[in-house]
Design a protein around this motif. Sequence first.
Motif, PDB file in Angstrom:
ATOM      1  N   GLU A  81       0.568  -0.897   0.224  1.00 55.52           N
ATOM      2  CA  GLU A  81      -0.342   0.137  -0.291  1.00 55.52           C
ATOM      3  C   GLU A  81       0.879   1.316   0.038  1.00 55.52           C
ATOM      4  O   GLU A  81       0.802   2.185  -0.380  1.00 55.52           O
ATOM      5  N   SER A  82       2.067   1.415   0.651  1.00 52.07           N
ATOM      6  CA  SER A  82       2.617   2.136   1.120  1.00 52.07           C
ATOM      7  C   SER A  82       2.809   2.616  -0.135  1.00 52.07           C
ATOM      8  O   SER A  82       3.562   3.744  -0.801  1.00 52.07           O
ATOM      9  N   ALA A  87       3.939   5.583  -6.091  1.00 47.56           N
ATOM     10  CA  ALA A  87       3.525   5.533  -7.569  1.00 47.56           C
ATOM     11  C   ALA A  87       3.045   6.657  -7.697  1.00 47.56           C
ATOM     12  O   ALA A  87       2.969   7.413  -8.773  1.00 47.56           O
ATOM     13  N   ASN A  88       1.842   6.885  -6.946  1.00 47.51           N
ATOM     14  CA  ASN A  88       0.771   7.724  -7.381  1.00 47.51           C
ATOM     15  C   ASN A  88       1.011   9.542  -7.248  1.00 47.51           C
ATOM     16  O   ASN A  88       1.266   9.705  -8.053  1.00 47.51           O
ATOM     17  N   SER A 124      -0.201  18.965   1.690  1.00 47.06           N
ATOM     18  CA  SER A 124      -1.506  18.245   1.686  1.00 47.06           C
ATOM     19  C   SER A 124      -3.020  18.492   0.274  1.00 47.06           C
ATOM     20  O   SER A 124      -3.333  18.053   0.239  1.00 47.06           O
ATOM     21  N   ARG A 125      -2.179  19.217  -1.124  1.00 50.60           N
ATOM     22  CA  ARG A 125      -3.038  19.883  -2.033  1.00 50.60           C
ATOM     23  C   ARG A 125      -2.650  17.836  -2.867  1.00 50.60           C
ATOM     24  O   ARG A 125      -3.489  17.700  -3.403  1.00 50.60           O
ATOM     25  N   LEU A 130      -5.156  12.813  -4.028  1.00 55.02           N
ATOM     26  CA  LEU A 130      -4.690  11.515  -3.974  1.00 55.02           C
ATOM     27  C   LEU A 130      -6.076  10.835  -3.159  1.00 55.02           C
ATOM     28  O   LEU A 130      -6.655   9.701  -3.006  1.00 55.02           O
ATOM     29  N   GLU A 131      -6.712  11.572  -2.326  1.00 53.03           N
ATOM     30  CA  GLU A 131      -7.083  11.185  -1.119  1.00 53.03           C
ATOM     31  C   GLU A 131      -6.915  10.452   0.136  1.00 53.03           C
ATOM     32  O   GLU A 131      -7.428   9.213   0.210  1.00 53.03           O
ATOM     33  N   CYS A 132      -6.065  10.264   0.187  1.00 54.94           N
ATOM     34  CA  CYS A 132      -4.758   9.662   1.219  1.00 54.94           C
ATOM     35  C   CYS A 132      -4.148  10.631   1.650  1.00 54.94           C
ATOM     36  O   CYS A 132      -4.633  11.238   2.521  1.00 54.94           O
TER      37      CYS A 132
END
Length: 361
Positions: A81-82, A87-88, A124-125, A130-132
Amino acid sequence: SHFPKTQVCFENSHPKHLDEPNGSLITVCEPKPDDFVDMDGRKVNIVWQGCPRGAKCSGGKLEECPRLYDIHDNYCYLSTESNETLANIHKLLERWSIDAHCSVNEEANVDVGTWAARPFFHYSRVVGELECGYDPSLLFLGNETILKKGKAVPLFLLEQTEKDLWLALHPQVPITIPMTCQAARTIMFVCFGLATIVGMVASFVWSVAQHLMYLYYGAFVESPLYVGLTSLILGALSRNLYQRWLERKKKEDRENEVLRVRGLVLNRLEEAANEGRALDAERLKSDIAWAEHQMSRKGRRNMVKFVWPHVLGDINEDNRVHKVVRTENGKSVTYWKWVAPSAPTSPSMGGIRQRMVRFDQ
Protein backbone atom coordinates in the motif's frame (compact mmCIF):
# COMPACT_ATOMS: atom_id res chain seq x y z
CA SER A 1 33.94 -27.56 -1.07
CA HIS A 2 31.19 -26.07 1.06
CA PHE A 3 30.64 -22.37 1.43
CA PRO A 4 29.72 -21.18 4.93
CA LYS A 5 26.11 -20.30 5.55
CA THR A 6 25.14 -16.98 7.17
CA GLN A 7 22.37 -16.65 9.72
CA VAL A 8 21.19 -13.14 10.68
CA CYS A 9 20.06 -12.64 14.25
CA PHE A 10 18.57 -9.47 15.65
CA GLU A 11 19.18 -8.13 19.10
CA ASN A 12 16.13 -7.99 21.32
CA SER A 13 14.28 -4.74 21.21
CA HIS A 14 12.71 -5.40 24.62
CA PRO A 15 15.08 -7.77 26.53
CA LYS A 16 13.66 -9.77 29.35
CA HIS A 17 17.00 -10.26 31.18
CA LEU A 18 19.62 -7.64 32.04
CA ASP A 19 22.64 -9.38 33.59
CA GLU A 20 25.16 -6.58 33.26
CA PRO A 21 24.90 -3.43 35.35
CA ASN A 22 25.09 -1.10 32.33
CA GLY A 23 22.03 -2.75 30.80
CA SER A 24 23.59 -4.51 27.83
CA LEU A 25 21.31 -6.88 25.90
CA ILE A 26 21.16 -10.60 26.68
CA THR A 27 20.53 -12.29 23.33
CA VAL A 28 18.43 -15.39 23.12
CA CYS A 29 20.01 -16.37 19.78
CA GLU A 30 23.48 -16.94 21.29
CA PRO A 31 24.91 -19.92 19.43
CA LYS A 32 25.84 -23.18 21.04
CA PRO A 33 28.73 -25.32 19.80
CA ASP A 34 26.43 -27.53 17.70
CA ASP A 35 24.75 -24.51 16.18
CA PHE A 36 27.69 -23.84 13.92
CA VAL A 37 26.94 -26.81 11.69
CA ASP A 38 23.62 -27.24 9.93
CA MET A 39 21.96 -30.47 8.90
CA ASP A 40 23.90 -30.52 5.60
CA GLY A 41 27.18 -30.27 7.45
CA ARG A 42 27.87 -26.67 6.39
CA LYS A 43 29.31 -24.18 8.81
CA VAL A 44 26.91 -21.47 9.92
CA ASN A 45 28.12 -17.93 10.59
CA ILE A 46 25.97 -16.04 13.03
CA VAL A 47 25.68 -12.33 12.18
CA TRP A 48 24.16 -10.06 14.78
CA GLN A 49 22.35 -6.86 13.83
CA GLY A 50 20.51 -4.26 15.79
CA CYS A 51 16.75 -4.36 15.64
CA PRO A 52 15.42 -1.88 13.02
CA ARG A 53 14.12 1.37 14.43
CA GLY A 54 10.49 1.04 15.43
CA ALA A 55 10.47 -2.75 14.96
CA LYS A 56 10.11 -5.52 17.54
CA CYS A 57 12.72 -8.28 17.80
CA SER A 58 12.80 -11.22 20.19
CA GLY A 59 14.86 -14.40 20.35
CA GLY A 60 17.05 -13.15 17.50
CA LYS A 61 14.08 -12.94 15.14
CA LEU A 62 12.25 -10.00 13.59
CA GLU A 63 8.71 -10.26 14.90
CA GLU A 64 7.10 -6.97 13.88
CA CYS A 65 8.07 -4.12 11.55
CA PRO A 66 7.21 -0.45 12.11
CA ARG A 67 4.18 1.17 10.55
CA LEU A 68 4.20 1.36 6.73
CA TYR A 69 6.51 -1.69 6.54
CA ASP A 70 5.93 -5.45 6.05
CA ILE A 71 8.18 -8.39 6.97
CA HIS A 72 9.70 -10.24 4.03
CA ASP A 73 12.65 -12.66 4.25
CA ASN A 74 13.46 -11.52 7.78
CA TYR A 75 13.74 -7.86 6.64
CA CYS A 76 11.43 -4.83 6.78
CA TYR A 77 10.22 -3.54 3.42
CA LEU A 78 7.72 -0.83 2.57
CA SER A 79 4.25 -2.31 2.37
CA THR A 80 2.45 -2.73 -0.94
CA GLU A 81 0.00 0.00 0.00
CA SER A 82 2.83 2.41 0.80
CA ASN A 83 4.56 1.66 -2.52
CA GLU A 84 1.31 2.23 -4.39
CA THR A 85 0.83 5.57 -2.62
CA LEU A 86 4.37 6.66 -3.51
CA ALA A 87 3.86 5.58 -7.12
CA ASN A 88 0.63 7.61 -7.30
CA ILE A 89 2.42 10.63 -5.84
CA HIS A 90 5.17 10.22 -8.44
CA LYS A 91 2.65 10.11 -11.32
CA LEU A 92 0.70 13.07 -9.94
CA LEU A 93 3.82 15.22 -9.54
CA GLU A 94 4.93 14.27 -13.03
CA ARG A 95 1.57 15.33 -14.50
CA TRP A 96 1.50 18.56 -12.52
CA SER A 97 5.09 19.34 -13.46
CA ILE A 98 4.25 18.91 -17.15
CA ASP A 99 1.15 21.10 -16.77
CA ALA A 100 3.18 23.77 -14.98
CA HIS A 101 5.85 23.59 -17.68
CA CYS A 102 3.35 23.83 -20.54
CA SER A 103 0.93 26.28 -18.98
CA VAL A 104 1.04 29.94 -20.00
CA ASN A 105 -1.62 30.95 -17.48
CA GLU A 106 0.02 32.30 -14.35
CA GLU A 107 -3.16 31.86 -12.28
CA ALA A 108 -3.05 28.11 -12.82
CA ASN A 109 0.11 27.77 -10.70
CA VAL A 110 -0.54 30.06 -7.75
CA ASP A 111 0.67 27.43 -5.25
CA VAL A 112 3.79 26.45 -7.15
CA GLY A 113 7.14 27.23 -5.55
CA THR A 114 10.26 28.16 -7.50
CA TRP A 115 13.09 26.86 -5.33
CA ALA A 116 14.47 24.56 -8.02
CA ALA A 117 14.23 23.73 -11.71
CA ARG A 118 11.19 21.54 -10.97
CA PRO A 119 8.06 23.15 -9.49
CA PHE A 120 7.19 22.45 -5.85
CA PHE A 121 3.64 21.67 -4.72
CA HIS A 122 1.86 21.66 -1.39
CA TYR A 123 1.80 18.22 0.16
CA SER A 124 -1.71 18.96 1.43
CA ARG A 125 -2.80 19.48 -2.19
CA VAL A 126 -1.28 16.12 -3.13
CA VAL A 127 -3.09 14.43 -0.24
CA GLY A 128 -6.39 16.04 -1.24
CA GLU A 129 -6.01 14.97 -4.86
CA LEU A 130 -5.14 11.35 -4.02
CA GLU A 131 -7.51 11.18 -1.04
CA CYS A 132 -4.88 9.51 1.11
CA GLY A 133 -3.89 10.19 4.71
CA TYR A 134 -1.60 13.09 5.62
CA ASP A 135 1.57 11.21 6.52
CA PRO A 136 4.83 13.07 5.80
CA SER A 137 6.83 10.21 7.30
CA LEU A 138 5.94 8.13 4.25
CA LEU A 139 7.81 10.62 2.04
CA PHE A 140 10.91 10.61 4.23
CA LEU A 141 10.94 6.82 4.66
CA GLY A 142 10.06 6.01 1.05
CA ASN A 143 12.18 8.56 -0.72
CA GLU A 144 13.97 5.81 -2.57
CA THR A 145 16.84 6.50 -4.89
CA ILE A 146 17.13 5.74 -8.57
CA LEU A 147 20.23 5.33 -10.66
CA LYS A 148 20.94 8.27 -12.94
CA LYS A 149 24.23 7.95 -14.83
CA GLY A 150 25.67 5.87 -12.05
CA LYS A 151 24.58 8.25 -9.28
CA ALA A 152 21.99 7.71 -6.58
CA VAL A 153 19.28 10.37 -6.92
CA PRO A 154 16.33 10.76 -4.52
CA LEU A 155 12.92 10.56 -6.07
CA PHE A 156 11.54 13.64 -4.31
CA LEU A 157 12.83 16.99 -3.19
CA LEU A 158 11.33 18.01 0.17
CA GLU A 159 11.11 21.50 1.65
CA GLN A 160 9.62 22.07 5.08
CA THR A 161 8.11 25.49 5.80
CA GLU A 162 6.15 26.86 8.71
CA LYS A 163 2.81 26.30 7.02
CA ASP A 164 3.23 23.15 4.98
CA LEU A 165 5.50 20.58 3.45
CA TRP A 166 6.47 21.15 -0.18
CA LEU A 167 7.63 18.43 -2.52
CA ALA A 168 8.77 18.13 -6.11
CA LEU A 169 10.34 15.59 -8.40
CA HIS A 170 14.11 15.64 -8.37
CA PRO A 171 15.50 17.54 -11.39
CA GLN A 172 17.32 14.40 -12.56
CA VAL A 173 14.17 12.27 -12.50
CA PRO A 174 13.20 12.03 -16.19
CA ILE A 175 9.96 13.59 -17.40
CA THR A 176 8.68 13.27 -20.97
CA ILE A 177 7.33 16.57 -22.27
CA PRO A 178 4.64 16.10 -25.01
CA MET A 179 5.54 17.26 -28.50
CA THR A 180 2.48 19.53 -28.58
CA CYS A 181 3.75 21.30 -25.48
CA GLN A 182 7.24 21.69 -26.90
CA ALA A 183 5.83 23.04 -30.17
CA ALA A 184 3.51 25.43 -28.33
CA ARG A 185 6.33 26.74 -26.15
CA THR A 186 8.56 27.15 -29.19
CA ILE A 187 5.85 29.11 -30.98
CA MET A 188 5.27 31.17 -27.84
CA PHE A 189 8.97 32.00 -27.53
CA VAL A 190 9.18 32.87 -31.23
CA CYS A 191 6.11 35.10 -30.99
CA PHE A 192 7.51 36.72 -27.87
CA GLY A 193 10.80 37.33 -29.63
CA LEU A 194 9.06 38.80 -32.68
CA ALA A 195 6.87 40.97 -30.46
CA THR A 196 9.97 42.19 -28.67
CA ILE A 197 11.68 43.02 -31.97
CA VAL A 198 8.57 44.80 -33.29
CA GLY A 199 8.32 46.74 -30.04
CA MET A 200 11.96 47.77 -30.26
CA VAL A 201 11.54 48.86 -33.90
CA ALA A 202 8.35 50.75 -33.07
CA SER A 203 10.07 52.45 -30.14
CA PHE A 204 12.98 53.43 -32.37
CA VAL A 205 10.67 54.78 -35.07
CA TRP A 206 8.68 56.71 -32.50
CA SER A 207 11.84 58.20 -30.99
CA VAL A 208 13.02 59.25 -34.46
CA ALA A 209 9.60 60.76 -35.21
CA GLN A 210 9.65 62.67 -31.95
CA HIS A 211 13.11 63.99 -32.71
CA LEU A 212 12.01 65.16 -36.17
CA MET A 213 8.92 66.79 -34.68
CA TYR A 214 11.08 68.69 -32.19
CA LEU A 215 13.39 69.80 -35.02
CA TYR A 216 10.41 70.91 -37.12
CA TYR A 217 8.85 72.78 -34.23
CA GLY A 218 12.14 74.53 -33.47
CA ALA A 219 12.59 75.56 -37.12
CA PHE A 220 8.96 76.75 -37.31
CA VAL A 221 9.41 78.91 -34.23
CA GLU A 222 12.54 80.53 -35.68
CA SER A 223 11.09 81.24 -39.19
CA PRO A 224 7.40 80.42 -39.37
CA LEU A 225 6.76 81.94 -42.81
CA TYR A 226 9.53 80.07 -44.60
CA VAL A 227 8.81 76.74 -42.89
CA GLY A 228 5.05 77.13 -43.39
CA LEU A 229 5.34 77.82 -47.15
CA THR A 230 7.82 75.00 -47.58
CA SER A 231 5.50 72.61 -45.76
CA LEU A 232 2.53 73.61 -47.93
CA ILE A 233 4.50 73.17 -51.15
CA LEU A 234 5.91 69.81 -50.09
CA GLY A 235 2.45 68.66 -48.93
CA ALA A 236 0.82 69.65 -52.23
CA LEU A 237 3.61 67.98 -54.22
CA SER A 238 3.35 64.80 -52.16
CA ARG A 239 -0.44 64.73 -52.59
CA ASN A 240 -0.13 65.20 -56.33
CA LEU A 241 2.46 62.40 -56.61
CA TYR A 242 0.32 60.08 -54.51
CA GLN A 243 -2.79 60.74 -56.63
CA ARG A 244 -0.85 60.10 -59.84
CA TRP A 245 0.48 56.86 -58.39
CA LEU A 246 -3.05 55.81 -57.43
CA GLU A 247 -4.38 56.60 -60.92
CA ARG A 248 -1.56 54.70 -62.58
CA LYS A 249 -2.10 51.72 -60.30
CA LYS A 250 -5.85 51.83 -60.91
CA LYS A 251 -5.25 51.92 -64.66
CA GLU A 252 -2.89 48.96 -64.52
CA ASP A 253 -5.34 46.97 -62.43
CA ARG A 254 -8.15 47.72 -64.87
CA GLU A 255 -6.03 46.70 -67.85
CA ASN A 256 -5.20 43.43 -66.13
CA GLU A 257 -8.88 42.91 -65.34
CA VAL A 258 -9.81 43.55 -68.98
CA LEU A 259 -7.27 40.97 -70.15
CA ARG A 260 -8.52 38.44 -67.62
CA VAL A 261 -12.22 38.90 -68.48
CA ARG A 262 -11.49 38.82 -72.22
CA GLY A 263 -9.68 35.50 -71.69
CA LEU A 264 -12.75 34.14 -69.88
CA VAL A 265 -15.00 35.25 -72.75
CA LEU A 266 -12.80 33.62 -75.37
CA ASN A 267 -12.58 30.39 -73.38
CA ARG A 268 -16.36 30.18 -73.08
CA LEU A 269 -16.81 30.94 -76.77
CA GLU A 270 -14.32 28.21 -77.70
CA GLU A 271 -16.06 25.68 -75.44
CA ALA A 272 -19.44 26.58 -76.94
CA ALA A 273 -18.02 26.31 -80.47
CA ASN A 274 -16.99 22.72 -79.77
CA GLU A 275 -20.67 22.01 -79.13
CA GLY A 276 -21.80 23.99 -82.18
CA ARG A 277 -23.32 26.84 -80.16
CA ALA A 278 -23.21 30.62 -80.33
CA LEU A 279 -23.53 32.64 -77.13
CA ASP A 280 -25.66 35.66 -76.36
CA ALA A 281 -23.26 38.53 -75.63
CA GLU A 282 -25.49 40.13 -72.97
CA ARG A 283 -26.13 36.84 -71.20
CA LEU A 284 -22.41 36.02 -71.36
CA LYS A 285 -21.65 39.38 -69.72
CA SER A 286 -24.12 38.69 -66.94
CA ASP A 287 -22.88 35.13 -66.37
CA ILE A 288 -19.25 36.19 -66.07
CA ALA A 289 -20.10 39.11 -63.76
CA TRP A 290 -21.99 36.79 -61.39
CA ALA A 291 -19.34 34.08 -61.58
CA GLU A 292 -16.51 36.50 -60.71
CA HIS A 293 -18.35 38.63 -58.12
CA GLN A 294 -20.98 36.46 -56.51
CA MET A 295 -20.90 38.24 -53.14
CA SER A 296 -20.16 41.79 -54.33
CA ARG A 297 -22.81 43.87 -56.03
CA LYS A 298 -20.31 46.70 -56.36
CA GLY A 299 -17.82 44.36 -58.07
CA ARG A 300 -20.45 43.28 -60.64
CA ARG A 301 -21.43 46.90 -61.29
CA ASN A 302 -17.81 48.01 -61.76
CA MET A 303 -17.12 45.14 -64.14
CA VAL A 304 -20.15 45.93 -66.28
CA LYS A 305 -19.51 49.70 -66.23
CA PHE A 306 -15.73 49.94 -66.55
CA VAL A 307 -14.35 46.58 -67.74
CA TRP A 308 -16.95 45.21 -70.14
CA PRO A 309 -16.87 48.15 -72.64
CA HIS A 310 -13.16 47.49 -73.24
CA VAL A 311 -13.79 43.75 -73.56
CA LEU A 312 -16.63 44.43 -76.00
CA GLY A 313 -14.37 46.60 -78.14
CA ASP A 314 -11.66 43.92 -78.19
CA ILE A 315 -14.13 41.18 -79.15
CA ASN A 316 -15.65 43.28 -81.96
CA GLU A 317 -12.15 43.74 -83.43
CA ASP A 318 -11.22 40.05 -83.04
CA ASN A 319 -11.59 38.27 -86.40
CA ARG A 320 -11.68 34.91 -84.61
CA VAL A 321 -15.16 35.75 -83.30
CA HIS A 322 -18.11 35.81 -85.72
CA LYS A 323 -20.86 38.27 -84.79
CA VAL A 324 -24.47 37.59 -85.62
CA VAL A 325 -27.28 40.07 -84.85
CA ARG A 326 -30.78 38.65 -84.64
CA THR A 327 -34.10 40.25 -83.83
CA GLU A 328 -35.96 38.52 -81.02
CA ASN A 329 -39.20 39.88 -79.58
CA GLY A 330 -38.56 43.21 -81.27
CA LYS A 331 -35.07 43.55 -79.81
CA SER A 332 -31.70 43.18 -81.47
CA VAL A 333 -29.67 40.38 -79.87
CA THR A 334 -25.96 39.95 -80.64
CA TYR A 335 -24.56 36.42 -80.74
CA TRP A 336 -20.88 35.55 -80.73
CA LYS A 337 -19.46 32.47 -82.39
CA TRP A 338 -15.83 31.37 -82.05
CA VAL A 339 -14.11 30.64 -85.38
CA ALA A 340 -10.74 29.01 -84.88
CA PRO A 341 -8.15 30.06 -87.50
CA SER A 342 -7.17 26.41 -88.04
CA ALA A 343 -10.74 25.22 -88.61
CA PRO A 344 -11.72 23.95 -92.11
CA THR A 345 -13.11 26.88 -94.10
CA SER A 346 -14.79 27.51 -97.44
CA PRO A 347 -14.17 30.58 -99.64
CA SER A 348 -17.86 31.14 -100.04
CA MET A 349 -18.31 31.26 -96.24
CA GLY A 350 -15.73 33.99 -95.73
CA GLY A 351 -13.64 31.97 -93.27
CA ILE A 352 -16.59 30.61 -91.23
CA ARG A 353 -16.61 26.90 -90.46
CA GLN A 354 -19.02 24.79 -92.51
CA ARG A 355 -21.23 23.49 -89.71
CA MET A 356 -24.68 24.21 -88.44
CA VAL A 357 -24.80 26.82 -85.67
CA ARG A 358 -27.41 26.70 -82.89
CA PHE A 359 -28.25 29.98 -81.18
CA ASP A 360 -28.87 29.77 -77.41
CA GLN A 361 -32.08 31.42 -76.33
